[in-house]
Design a protein around this motif. Structure first.
Motif, PDB file in Angstrom:
ATOM      1  N   LEU A 165       0.832  -1.209   0.000  1.00  0.00           N
ATOM      2  CA  LEU A 165       0.000   0.000   0.000  1.00  0.00           C
ATOM      3  C   LEU A 165       0.871   1.266   0.000  1.00  0.00           C
ATOM      4  N   GLU A 166       1.958   1.232   0.754  1.00  0.00           N
ATOM      5  CA  GLU A 166       2.859   2.385   0.821  1.00  0.00           C
ATOM      6  C   GLU A 166       3.535   2.621  -0.534  1.00  0.00           C
TER       7      GLU A 166
ATOM      8  N   ARG B 214       2.327   1.726  -3.465  1.00  0.00           N
ATOM      9  CA  ARG B 214       1.280   2.215  -4.380  1.00  0.00           C
ATOM     10  C   ARG B 214       0.962   3.670  -4.095  1.00  0.00           C
ATOM     11  N   GLU B 215       0.943   4.046  -2.829  1.00  0.00           N
ATOM     12  CA  GLU B 215       0.657   5.436  -2.448  1.00  0.00           C
ATOM     13  C   GLU B 215       1.732   6.367  -3.029  1.00  0.00           C
TER      14      GLU B 215
END
Length: 143
Positions: A16-17, A19-20
């Protein structure tokens, strides 16, 4: 939580990090492109406005422009030789020397005739009817 769930949850949080950060970079790139396109659009709008103003100005011009006054041509000195000399220059497409003028007037290119023509050419130059672009090289003045 069990160890396996923490590892899976940890891996998910890392993904997620990542992708962020990708989304943030893409958003920044899109913002830069928007800035470039906005500048381009502003430039095109300004160019279109200039064309509109130019068209409007041209349409407002009168159909007939006033004639620009020209300086009167100085009178030729008396004598048919001056008329003949000016006829030679009317046909000439390049500067001429006194010898060339004599030949064009069908005079023998002897020193006396060349000197007489040179004196007349100098007199025409003094009145502004001819110009001497180089020493001994005469032509009609350019408008």
């Amino acid at each position: 939580m069990s160890g396996e769930q923490q590892q899976t949850l940890g891996a998910l949080l890392v993904r997620l990090e990542v992708r962020e950060r990708q989304i943030a970079m893409e958003a920044e790139a899109a913002h830069e492109r928007i800035t470039q396109l906005t500048a381009l659009l502003d430039g095109l709008a300004q160019a279109a406005e200039h064309i509109t103003i130019t068209r409007k100005t041209l349409l407002e011009l009168p159909d007939e422009l006033p004639l620009v006054p020209t300086e009167p041509t100085p009178p030729l000195p008396d004598g048919p030789a001056y008329q003949q000399i000016m006829a030679v220059f009317a046909d000439a497409d390049a500067p001429l020397r006194a010898r060339n003028v004599c030949e064009a007037m069908d005079l023998d290119p002897i020193p006396n005739n060349i000197n007489n023509v040179r004196i007349k050419l100098k007199r025409l130059t003094g009145r502004g009817i001819l110009t001497e672009s180089q020493p001994g090289l005469f032509t009609r003045p350019r408008p």
